[in-house]
Write a protein that holds these residues in place. Sequence first.
Motif, mmCIF file in Angstrom:
data_model
loop_
_atom_site.group_PDB
_atom_site.id
_atom_site.type_symbol
_atom_site.label_atom_id
_atom_site.label_comp_id
_atom_site.label_asym_id
_atom_site.label_seq_id
_atom_site.Cartn_x
_atom_site.Cartn_y
_atom_site.Cartn_z
ATOM 1 N N GLY A 45 -0.556 -51.379 3.469
ATOM 2 C CA GLY A 45 -0.506 -52.716 4.092
ATOM 3 C C GLY A 45 -1.439 -53.677 3.383
ATOM 4 O O GLY A 45 -0.999 -54.650 2.749
ATOM 5 N N PRO A 46 -2.777 -53.421 3.467
ATOM 6 C CA PRO A 46 -3.699 -54.384 2.850
ATOM 7 C C PRO A 46 -3.725 -54.349 1.324
ATOM 8 O O PRO A 46 -4.069 -55.350 0.699
ATOM 9 C CB PRO A 46 -5.065 -53.978 3.416
ATOM 10 C CG PRO A 46 -4.905 -52.581 3.901
ATOM 11 C CD PRO A 46 -3.457 -52.400 4.261
ATOM 12 N N SER A 47 -3.353 -53.209 0.695
ATOM 13 C CA SER A 47 -3.524 -53.178 -0.765
ATOM 14 C C SER A 47 -2.241 -53.523 -1.516
ATOM 15 O O SER A 47 -2.305 -53.869 -2.691
ATOM 16 C CB SER A 47 -4.079 -51.826 -1.232
ATOM 17 O OG SER A 47 -3.166 -50.805 -0.958
ATOM 18 N N CYS A 48 -1.086 -53.436 -0.869
ATOM 19 C CA CYS A 48 0.161 -53.773 -1.572
ATOM 20 C C CYS A 48 0.949 -54.890 -0.882
ATOM 21 O O CYS A 48 1.273 -55.894 -1.514
ATOM 22 C CB CYS A 48 1.054 -52.529 -1.722
ATOM 23 S SG CYS A 48 0.348 -51.294 -2.827
ATOM 24 N N GLU B 16 0.161 -57.089 1.611
ATOM 25 C CA GLU B 16 -0.553 -58.374 1.769
ATOM 26 C C GLU B 16 -0.707 -59.127 0.454
ATOM 27 O O GLU B 16 -0.358 -60.308 0.373
ATOM 28 C CB GLU B 16 -1.930 -58.138 2.393
ATOM 29 C CG GLU B 16 -1.914 -58.379 3.888
ATOM 30 C CD GLU B 16 -3.272 -58.825 4.402
ATOM 31 O OE1 GLU B 16 -3.713 -58.204 5.372
ATOM 32 O OE2 GLU B 16 -3.872 -59.762 3.838
ATOM 33 N N PRO B 17 -1.220 -58.491 -0.608
ATOM 34 C CA PRO B 17 -1.362 -59.261 -1.848
ATOM 35 C C PRO B 17 -0.026 -59.681 -2.455
ATOM 36 O O PRO B 17 0.087 -60.760 -3.036
ATOM 37 C CB PRO B 17 -2.142 -58.330 -2.793
ATOM 38 C CG PRO B 17 -2.170 -56.996 -2.137
ATOM 39 C CD PRO B 17 -1.889 -57.181 -0.692
ATOM 40 N N ALA B 18 1.025 -58.845 -2.279
ATOM 41 C CA ALA B 18 2.342 -59.235 -2.804
ATOM 42 C C ALA B 18 2.817 -60.500 -2.096
ATOM 43 O O ALA B 18 3.345 -61.429 -2.718
ATOM 44 C CB ALA B 18 3.352 -58.102 -2.599
ATOM 45 N N VAL B 19 2.595 -60.540 -0.792
ATOM 46 C CA VAL B 19 3.048 -61.684 0.005
ATOM 47 C C VAL B 19 2.199 -62.930 -0.300
ATOM 48 O O VAL B 19 2.730 -64.031 -0.462
ATOM 49 C CB VAL B 19 2.981 -61.302 1.504
ATOM 50 C CG1 VAL B 19 3.016 -62.525 2.391
ATOM 51 C CG2 VAL B 19 4.124 -60.361 1.870
ATOM 52 N N THR B 20 0.886 -62.752 -0.407
ATOM 53 C CA THR B 20 0.053 -63.946 -0.637
ATOM 54 C C THR B 20 0.242 -64.476 -2.065
ATOM 55 O O THR B 20 0.202 -65.694 -2.280
ATOM 56 C CB THR B 20 -1.446 -63.693 -0.339
ATOM 57 O OG1 THR B 20 -1.835 -62.450 -0.909
ATOM 58 C CG2 THR B 20 -1.725 -63.664 1.143
ATOM 59 N N ASP B 21 0.500 -63.595 -3.019
ATOM 60 C CA ASP B 21 0.791 -64.083 -4.379
ATOM 61 C C ASP B 21 2.088 -64.879 -4.398
ATOM 62 O O ASP B 21 2.246 -65.828 -5.160
ATOM 63 C CB ASP B 21 0.909 -62.914 -5.368
ATOM 64 C CG ASP B 21 -0.451 -62.510 -5.921
ATOM 65 O OD1 ASP B 21 -1.460 -63.143 -5.539
ATOM 66 O OD2 ASP B 21 -0.503 -61.553 -6.718
ATOM 67 N N TYR C 276 -0.203 -53.954 -6.707
ATOM 68 C CA TYR C 276 1.063 -53.787 -5.980
ATOM 69 C C TYR C 276 2.277 -53.780 -6.902
ATOM 70 O O TYR C 276 3.396 -53.559 -6.439
ATOM 71 C CB TYR C 276 1.212 -54.879 -4.904
ATOM 72 C CG TYR C 276 1.369 -56.281 -5.430
ATOM 73 C CD1 TYR C 276 0.271 -57.131 -5.521
ATOM 74 C CD2 TYR C 276 2.613 -56.759 -5.822
ATOM 75 C CE1 TYR C 276 0.414 -58.423 -5.990
ATOM 76 C CE2 TYR C 276 2.763 -58.060 -6.283
ATOM 77 C CZ TYR C 276 1.652 -58.883 -6.372
ATOM 78 O OH TYR C 276 1.791 -60.175 -6.837
ATOM 79 N N GLY C 277 2.068 -54.007 -8.202
ATOM 80 C CA GLY C 277 3.206 -54.009 -9.126
ATOM 81 C C GLY C 277 3.967 -55.310 -9.040
ATOM 82 O O GLY C 277 3.555 -56.317 -9.586
ATOM 83 N N ASP C 278 5.071 -55.313 -8.308
ATOM 84 C CA ASP C 278 5.818 -56.559 -8.122
ATOM 85 C C ASP C 278 6.386 -56.616 -6.709
ATOM 86 O O ASP C 278 6.597 -55.598 -6.056
ATOM 87 C CB ASP C 278 6.931 -56.703 -9.180
ATOM 88 C CG ASP C 278 8.004 -55.667 -8.985
ATOM 89 O OD1 ASP C 278 8.942 -55.904 -8.228
ATOM 90 O OD2 ASP C 278 7.876 -54.568 -9.597
ATOM 91 N N TYR C 279 6.629 -57.845 -6.278
ATOM 92 C CA TYR C 279 7.041 -58.131 -4.896
ATOM 93 C C TYR C 279 8.295 -57.336 -4.500
ATOM 94 O O TYR C 279 8.336 -56.710 -3.441
ATOM 95 C CB TYR C 279 7.279 -59.637 -4.792
ATOM 96 C CG TYR C 279 7.760 -60.128 -3.458
ATOM 97 C CD1 TYR C 279 6.858 -60.505 -2.468
ATOM 98 C CD2 TYR C 279 9.129 -60.256 -3.193
ATOM 99 C CE1 TYR C 279 7.307 -60.991 -1.235
ATOM 100 C CE2 TYR C 279 9.587 -60.731 -1.971
ATOM 101 C CZ TYR C 279 8.675 -61.090 -0.999
ATOM 102 O OH TYR C 279 9.121 -61.563 0.212
ATOM 103 N N ASP C 280 9.325 -57.368 -5.366
ATOM 104 C CA ASP C 280 10.596 -56.740 -4.978
ATOM 105 C C ASP C 280 10.443 -55.232 -4.785
ATOM 106 O O ASP C 280 11.044 -54.656 -3.878
ATOM 107 C CB ASP C 280 11.676 -57.020 -6.045
ATOM 108 C CG ASP C 280 12.095 -58.491 -6.022
ATOM 109 O OD1 ASP C 280 11.901 -59.147 -4.974
ATOM 110 O OD2 ASP C 280 12.594 -58.984 -7.054
ATOM 111 N N THR C 281 9.644 -54.611 -5.633
ATOM 112 C CA THR C 281 9.451 -53.165 -5.474
ATOM 113 C C THR C 281 8.748 -52.874 -4.154
ATOM 114 O O THR C 281 9.124 -51.949 -3.419
ATOM 115 C CB THR C 281 8.637 -52.585 -6.658
ATOM 116 O OG1 THR C 281 9.333 -52.885 -7.859
ATOM 117 C CG2 THR C 281 8.454 -51.086 -6.545
#
Length: 205
Positions: free
Chosen positions: A102-105, A107-112, A128-133
């Motif tokens: 949740g907080p490490s993948c 959240e940052p994917a969403v805020t980016d 987190y790699g990329d949003y879609d993944t």
Amino acid sequence: MPKLTLYHAVPSRSSIVRWMLEELGEPYDIHLVSFKKGENRQPAFLAVNPMGKLPALRHGDVIVTEAAAICTYLADELPHARLNIPIGDPRRGIYLKWLFFGPSCIEPAVTDRAFPRKEPPQPGMLGYGDYDTVVNVVANAVAKGPYLMGDQFTAADVVIGATLRWGMQFKLLPERPEFVAYAARLGERPALRRAEAKDRELAAV
Ligand SMILES: N[C@@H](CCC(=O)N[C@@H](CS)C(=O)NCC(=O)O)C(=O)O
């Protein structure tokens, strides 16, 4: 049982912990912190959380901050509620993975996505790699259900579920059928309903 006090504001991530506390069914106190009055940046609160952020939880003499850490802590401290996967259970690794995801993948994917960077980042450098993944991995995890760990509802559902509900509410995550169905299952939980009703009451004051 030492007293539980949640440092709280509505709306804020401390509602995640309120939901967790309602799931546990233990009595707890609320200590309201006003962002408007800047109370989270005053010395009294910085002594609780030097980050100046909510949520924070006091349990007797112990203070825990970071929403996912608080949920993990509470589930382990109060195991009778069966919201944790205990040490020694082979499922604990996956359970911990979701608590951190949740907080490490997510959240940052969403805020980016909400606040795009000027320079395109190198996906390999992003945790987190990329949003879609991220979206696809979580959608697969909640597709079968009813919960992340199968039939057992755990603290990981509070952390991931709250993040998905928030992300969809603010249109930062897609309304994938898997997310919508999972969020609807969570929305039927009496503890979540109680937490939301209590927060609505606070917001109305
Ligand atoms: N990583 C923290 C984030 C906490 C956080 O950013 N909380 C916000 C409210 S949702 C906050 O306290 N903002 C006030 C501020 O930064 O001044 C967690 O997951 O608990």
